[in-house]
Design an enzyme around this catalytic site. Sequence first.
Site, PDB file in Angstrom:
ATOM      1  N   ARG A 156       0.818  -1.213   0.000  1.00 43.70           N
ATOM      2  CA  ARG A 156       0.000   0.000   0.000  1.00 43.70           C
ATOM      3  C   ARG A 156       0.855   1.269   0.000  1.00 43.70           C
ATOM      4  O   ARG A 156       0.346   2.364  -0.236  1.00 43.70           O
ATOM      5  CB  ARG A 156      -1.011   0.001   1.135  1.00 43.70           C
ATOM      6  CG  ARG A 156      -0.424   0.039   2.519  1.00 43.70           C
ATOM      7  CD  ARG A 156      -1.496  -0.278   3.549  1.00 43.70           C
ATOM      8  NE  ARG A 156      -2.594   0.681   3.528  1.00 43.70           N
ATOM      9  CZ  ARG A 156      -2.520   1.908   4.028  1.00 43.70           C
ATOM     10  NH1 ARG A 156      -1.405   2.308   4.591  1.00 43.70           N
ATOM     11  NH2 ARG A 156      -3.550   2.727   3.974  1.00 43.70           N
ATOM     12  N   ASP A 171      -1.824   8.080   7.800  1.00 42.67           N
ATOM     13  CA  ASP A 171      -2.047   6.863   8.575  1.00 42.67           C
ATOM     14  C   ASP A 171      -1.539   7.008  10.002  1.00 42.67           C
ATOM     15  O   ASP A 171      -0.532   7.655  10.231  1.00 42.67           O
ATOM     16  CB  ASP A 171      -1.253   5.685   7.974  1.00 42.67           C
ATOM     17  CG  ASP A 171      -1.852   5.166   6.696  1.00 42.67           C
ATOM     18  OD1 ASP A 171      -3.003   5.507   6.411  1.00 42.67           O
ATOM     19  OD2 ASP A 171      -1.149   4.408   5.999  1.00 42.67           O
TER      20      ASP A 171
END
Length: 248
Positions: A156, A171
């Site tokens: 990712r 994140d």
Amino acid sequence: MRFHVLTIFPGMFDSPFAEGVVHRGIDAGLIELHVHDIRDYTHDRHRSTDDYTFGGGPGMLMKPEPLFEGVESIRAKHDTPENAPVILLTPQGERLKQPLVEKFAGEDDLILICGRYEGFDERVRENLATHEISIGDYVLNGGEAAAIVLVEAVARLVPGVVGSDESTRNDSFTTGVLQHPQYTRPADFRGMTVPKVLLSGDHARIEQWRRRASLRRTLQRRPDLLEDAELSREDREFLDSLKEEGHQ
Ligand code: ADE
């Protein structure tokens, strides 16, 4: 970026990557996942990948020959650089954390070896692997689930795999603190309402609320992260005020 996996259960890698973000990345040609059956590198009639422990004791160990041959075959077939990481998934390894995930995301090739049985012949650890990685302090039946976790976490971060850069930049862990609470519509769901500030349109106040909510959540749940997080003077003052209040 290419992931090369050595496993005795290649079928375990089918469904986790048959849909979702990593699948899209593979479809788009941004990532390649090559899964190799360790048994293809055995030469005996039973295609055995394990054997007894010298000196006695219960349990079987992964034999060195098929693993060395497997890695050599991957290197030759895919022309991987000689220094591409060779990662053993094992509960004895270094705990996988986001900075290491980010480091792996900078590589062109990763070779992952999934263990089964009681462990690996020590020569695999000493002379084949460059890294030993654990995904947490618990014991799985083998390294496959751990390899799937590692592939997903690294893939990712490959540019273009996740829709917009923004969504990986913010994140939890990448920013050093946990993500603040987030809400979507409806603003009132069964009497559970969204904090008013988020509906105010006042971006400066919203940013301050988010930062403080992140800091509060990190202090409550993962105070250890605050030791390495980048904190402004205002952040520190806010955390001190929370500590004085006793973590409200
Ligand atoms: N193999 C078995 N348990 C494991 C763990 N916790 N992490 C990585 N590989 C493993």
